[in-house]
Design a protein around this motif. Structure first.
Motif, PDB file in Angstrom:
ATOM      1  N   GLU A  10       0.800  -1.219   0.000  1.00  0.00           N
ATOM      2  CA  GLU A  10       0.000   0.000   0.000  1.00  0.00           C
ATOM      3  C   GLU A  10       0.837   1.276   0.000  1.00  0.00           C
ATOM      4  O   GLU A  10       0.284   2.358  -0.162  1.00  0.00           O
ATOM      5  N   LYS A  11       2.161   1.145   0.170  1.00  0.00           N
ATOM      6  CA  LYS A  11       3.005   2.336   0.140  1.00  0.00           C
ATOM      7  C   LYS A  11       4.437   1.925  -0.157  1.00  0.00           C
ATOM      8  O   LYS A  11       4.855   0.804   0.169  1.00  0.00           O
ATOM      9  N   LEU A  12       5.192   2.846  -0.784  1.00  0.00           N
ATOM     10  CA  LEU A  12       6.594   2.620  -1.094  1.00  0.00           C
ATOM     11  C   LEU A  12       7.434   3.723  -0.467  1.00  0.00           C
ATOM     12  O   LEU A  12       7.129   4.906  -0.615  1.00  0.00           O
ATOM     13  N   TYR A  13       8.507   3.301   0.237  1.00  0.00           N
ATOM     14  CA  TYR A  13       9.477   4.244   0.772  1.00  0.00           C
ATOM     15  C   TYR A  13      10.772   4.120  -0.023  1.00  0.00           C
ATOM     16  O   TYR A  13      11.214   3.004  -0.325  1.00  0.00           O
ATOM     17  N   LEU A  14      11.353   5.275  -0.356  1.00  0.00           N
ATOM     18  CA  LEU A  14      12.605   5.295  -1.103  1.00  0.00           C
ATOM     19  C   LEU A  14      13.771   5.547  -0.156  1.00  0.00           C
ATOM     20  O   LEU A  14      13.661   6.321   0.791  1.00  0.00           O
ATOM     21  N   ALA A  15      14.885   4.885  -0.438  1.00  0.00           N
ATOM     22  CA  ALA A  15      16.118   5.076   0.328  1.00  0.00           C
ATOM     23  C   ALA A  15      17.280   4.812  -0.616  1.00  0.00           C
ATOM     24  O   ALA A  15      17.098   4.346  -1.753  1.00  0.00           O
ATOM     25  N   GLY A  16      18.480   5.121  -0.172  1.00  0.00           N
ATOM     26  CA  GLY A  16      19.666   4.881  -0.998  1.00  0.00           C
ATOM     27  C   GLY A  16      20.097   6.127  -1.752  1.00  0.00           C
ATOM     28  O   GLY A  16      19.297   7.022  -2.065  1.00  0.00           O
ATOM     29  N   GLY A  17      21.383   6.171  -2.097  1.00  0.00           N
ATOM     30  CA  GLY A  17      21.963   7.362  -2.713  1.00  0.00           C
ATOM     31  C   GLY A  17      21.409   7.693  -4.075  1.00  0.00           C
ATOM     32  O   GLY A  17      21.327   8.875  -4.456  1.00  0.00           O
ATOM     33  N   SER A  18      21.021   6.693  -4.859  1.00  0.00           N
ATOM     34  CA  SER A  18      20.530   6.957  -6.213  1.00  0.00           C
ATOM     35  C   SER A  18      19.048   7.294  -6.252  1.00  0.00           C
ATOM     36  O   SER A  18      18.490   7.534  -7.326  1.00  0.00           O
ATOM     37  N   SER A  19      18.389   7.302  -5.082  1.00  0.00           N
ATOM     38  CA  SER A  19      16.955   7.582  -5.066  1.00  0.00           C
ATOM     39  C   SER A  19      16.632   9.073  -5.000  1.00  0.00           C
ATOM     40  O   SER A  19      15.455   9.451  -5.066  1.00  0.00           O
ATOM     41  N   VAL A  20      17.657   9.928  -4.872  1.00  0.00           N
ATOM     42  CA  VAL A  20      17.403  11.359  -4.658  1.00  0.00           C
ATOM     43  C   VAL A  20      17.311  12.141  -5.957  1.00  0.00           C
ATOM     44  O   VAL A  20      17.214  13.373  -5.933  1.00  0.00           O
ATOM     45  N   MET A  21      17.355  11.471  -7.108  1.00  0.00           N
ATOM     46  CA  MET A  21      17.207  12.185  -8.371  1.00  0.00           C
ATOM     47  C   MET A  21      15.815  12.809  -8.453  1.00  0.00           C
ATOM     48  O   MET A  21      14.833  12.244  -7.954  1.00  0.00           O
ATOM     49  N   ALA A  22      15.760  13.939  -9.086  1.00  0.00           N
ATOM     50  CA  ALA A  22      14.495  14.660  -9.209  1.00  0.00           C
ATOM     51  C   ALA A  22      13.451  13.792  -9.904  1.00  0.00           C
ATOM     52  O   ALA A  22      13.759  13.041 -10.822  1.00  0.00           O
ATOM     53  N   TYR A  23      12.230  13.902  -9.419  1.00  0.00           N
ATOM     54  CA  TYR A  23      11.047  13.224  -9.966  1.00  0.00           C
ATOM     55  C   TYR A  23      11.059  11.704  -9.743  1.00  0.00           C
ATOM     56  O   TYR A  23      10.230  11.001 -10.320  1.00  0.00           O
ATOM     57  N   MET A  24      11.971  11.206  -8.921  1.00  0.00           N
ATOM     58  CA  MET A  24      11.995   9.768  -8.663  1.00  0.00           C
ATOM     59  C   MET A  24      10.718   9.325  -7.941  1.00  0.00           C
ATOM     60  O   MET A  24      10.089   8.326  -8.357  1.00  0.00           O
ATOM     61  N   PRO A  25      10.269   9.996  -6.859  1.00  0.00           N
ATOM     62  CA  PRO A  25       9.021   9.577  -6.211  1.00  0.00           C
ATOM     63  C   PRO A  25       7.830   9.635  -7.164  1.00  0.00           C
ATOM     64  O   PRO A  25       6.963   8.751  -7.155  1.00  0.00           O
ATOM     65  N   ARG A  26       7.803  10.688  -7.980  1.00  0.00           N
ATOM     66  CA  ARG A  26       6.673  10.845  -8.907  1.00  0.00           C
ATOM     67  C   ARG A  26       6.640   9.706  -9.921  1.00  0.00           C
ATOM     68  O   ARG A  26       5.567   9.173 -10.245  1.00  0.00           O
ATOM     69  N   PHE A  27       7.814   9.314 -10.420  1.00  0.00           N
ATOM     70  CA  PHE A  27       7.885   8.237 -11.405  1.00  0.00           C
ATOM     71  C   PHE A  27       7.308   6.932 -10.835  1.00  0.00           C
ATOM     72  O   PHE A  27       6.453   6.294 -11.456  1.00  0.00           O
ATOM     73  N   PHE A  28       7.769   6.531  -9.653  1.00  0.00           N
ATOM     74  CA  PHE A  28       7.299   5.273  -9.090  1.00  0.00           C
ATOM     75  C   PHE A  28       5.850   5.350  -8.627  1.00  0.00           C
ATOM     76  O   PHE A  28       5.131   4.346  -8.657  1.00  0.00           O
TER      77      PHE A  28
END
Length: 601
Positions: free
Chosen positions: A293-311
């Protein structure tokens, strides 16, 4: 409850080192005292794929201790998921005996190990039971012992002690559980690192993780290939222009380079999304898990712009960055602005720190066997010292007891010594008499031997004389110590008599006369063979000479002095037997007969 000592926690990533030093209040609250974030990376793609690429990591780890001061003496370590293999297995719930269950898991671990077991460190943990109770879900983690040993050596060379060693996914899972992620619903953690990405499912206490070989370095390699530039330059280009292209009707950015880079990033993330979708289906089908029901992002490569929006668009789920510091108190001496830039990378470090607070959901131990044996020995030290003290105490009591008895024993010793001296004097007298007796016995036995040998040579002579047929006369009879060596002084020589026999004796064995010559000194100490040289006088038929020759050999065997002639001996005898020429009736022969009992000189 006393305050726990400080702990240094280090997460060793594919191209970064994250370290944090924690203290613990009496209530068990973690306090961040200091943190260090270091990037070491790789200069080209070859180094990335090279199995010896851990050299850069080891250098960075040495520099971490050389360039920064940490007060903590104990170090907890987590290894990158890229350097480990995590497997989930199902085993039948045949018993409730924990020992038997562990034996089954150990069997599965050995069957599924990707490396030789003598080069592997592994551990396991039960992570769930099927709804019907017929199967047990177990997680098995493997790492190469060689790589762990190198890390342990650096830490110990820095004067630190090893606390816990585990892998980043399990440490991150413990941090997420402490931050109440996935407590009531199924939620996912996507850690996008350098070498690989780790997808974790947290589902009301249930755990499932999958390592996906698509991450930040995948993007860098694609950029390097697209632009024909070095890996290092491609990494710099990714950091400067990298973001996830929005796709669809959105316009490209003004920079052509940024547009190309963003599309490369989107293509790689699309591949990653495909693996995530497959992982969700695998989790729900095989692990009987709930829908995320939800996704959390972590890690150095996850901070690119629009990454949360994409997933969020791809998975149709709310997406947010993981904040693991909700359970940590940050002290005043910490640079909070610098920490905020890397806070999303520290879930594994916080998970390591939680191992010293209490029992964690996942507690695996990847300690090398050498260090494990050392710890066992260290745990036994108190018992050793207690045993040593008890031994010393017993020795003290024993010494005291013996000191009390010393005077009595000494008096008894003096009396005993006087008796011993008397006994020793008597024993010396007995020994003298015994030696005289032995000397007399020795002389008596020598006399018996001389009497026994007196009749030996006449007996031998009589038996040989009786064995000689009338048609044979012997030209010489010689005692031999070894074949081919002749004792010149022990020879019987004679001219041919009118009828068979020896003729006259020149000397043999004990009969031999003559003075002490050099030839006699060279004679053997015993005779093993007797050599007969002689002639056979017959008619003109050669067959008759052969018959007489064979009869002589049989007669020698019947004397009981000689061994039976073997086939090999017969072959040698034939060569020494010379039939008479056609114009003569005299045949010659030589026989070397081996004595059953050698005759001593």
């Amino acid at each position: 409850m006393g305050k726990k000592p400080n702990v240094l926690c280090i997460d060793i990533g594919a191209d970064t080192l994250k370290a944090a030093e924690f203290s613990y209040s009496q209530e068990g609250v973690m306090e961040l005292l200091n943190f260090v974030f270091t990037e070491f990376g790789y200069t080209d793609a070859a180094a990335l794929e090279n199995s010896d690429s851990s050299v850069e990591m080891l250098i960075a780890l040495k520099n971490l201790f050389a360039e920064h001061t940490f007060t903590a003496k104990r170090v907890n370590v987590s290894l990158s998921a890229h350097d480990a293999l995590i497997r989930f297995v199902k085993i039948p719930a045949l018993t409730d005996d924990e020992m038997k269950i562990n034996q089954i898991i150990e069997f599965e671990a050995k069957q599924n190990s990707p490396f030789p077991m003598d080069q592997t460190i592994w551990d396991s943990q039960i992570v769930g039971v099927s709804e019907d109770g017929t199967e047990i879900d177990a997680m098995i983690i493997y790492v190469r012992s060689e790589e762990v040993e190198k890390i342990v050596k650096i830490i110990r060379d820095a004067g630190k002690k090893i606390g816990y060693i585990e892998v980043a996914p399990t440490a991150g899972y413990n941090a997420c559980r402490a931050n109440m992620v996935g407590e009531e619903t199924c939620e996912m953690i996507l850690d996008i690192g350098g070498h690989c990405s780790t997808l974790s499912f947290l589902d009301s206490g249930k755990l499932f993780e999958r390592t996906i070989p698509i991450a930040g370095n995948t993007i860098t390699q694609q950029i390097s290939k697209e632009f024909g530039i070095s890996f290092k330059d491609a990494e710099e280009l990714k950091r400067r222009h990298g973001f996830v292209a929005l796709g669809g009707a959105y316009e490209d950015p003004d920079s052509e380079v940024a547009a190309i880079v963003s599309k490369i990033v989107r293509n790689v993330m699309t591949r990653l999304h495909g693996e995530i979708s497959r992982s969700i289906n695998l989790y729900r089908a095989h692990q009987k898990g709930n829908k995320p029901e939800k996704l959390y992002l972590a890690g150095g490569s996850s901070v690119m712009a629009y990454m949360p929006r994409f997933f969020s668009e791809k998975l149709k789920l709310p997406v947010d960055y993981l904040n693991p510091f909700q359970i940590v108190t940050v002290t005043d001496g910490v640079d909070k602005e610098a920490l905020s830039e890397v806070a999303h990378l520290y879930s594994e470090v916080i998970g390591l720190g939680l191992r010293n607070v209490g029992v964690c959901p996942v507690e695996v131990s990847l300690i090398p066997e050498s260090l494990r044996r050392e710890r066992v020995a260290h745990q036994k030290e108190p018992y050793f010292y207690a045993s040593a003290f008890a031994l010393l105490l017993c020795l003290g009591v024993t010494y005291w007891s013996f000191s009390k008895q010393y005077v009595t024993v000494h008096q008894d010793e003096v009396r005993a010594k006087r008796e011993v001296d008397k006994t020793q004097l008597a024993m010396k007298q007995v020994d003298t008499a015994y030696r005289k007796l032995n000397a007399e016995i020795s002389e008596y036995r020598q006399a018996l031997d001389l009497l026994k040998d007196r009749d030996l040579w006449p007996e031998i002579y009589n038996k040989i004389q009786a064995a000689v047929p009338p048609e044979i006369w012997l030209s010489s009879v010689r005692g031999i110590g070894k074949l081919g060596a002749v004792a010149s002084a022990s020879t019987i020589s004679t001219d041919a008599p009118p009828e068979g026999g020896f003729g006259g004796f020149g000397g043999f064995g004990g009969f031999a006369g003559g003075g002490e010559s050099k030839a006699k000194k060279d004679e053997p100490t015993e005779y093993k063979w007797i050599e007969f040289n002689g002639y056979i006088r017959t008619g003109l038929k050669n067959a008759e000479a052969t018959h007489i020759y064979e009869r002589f050999k049989k007669n020698l065997e019947k004397t009981g002095l000689f061994k039976v002639f073997s086939i090999a001996d017969s072959d040698r005898m034939i060569k020494n037997f010379k039939l008479a020429p056609q114009d003569s009736n005299i045949s010659s022969f030589k026989i070397e007969a081996e004595l059953l009992t050698p005759i001593k000189r």
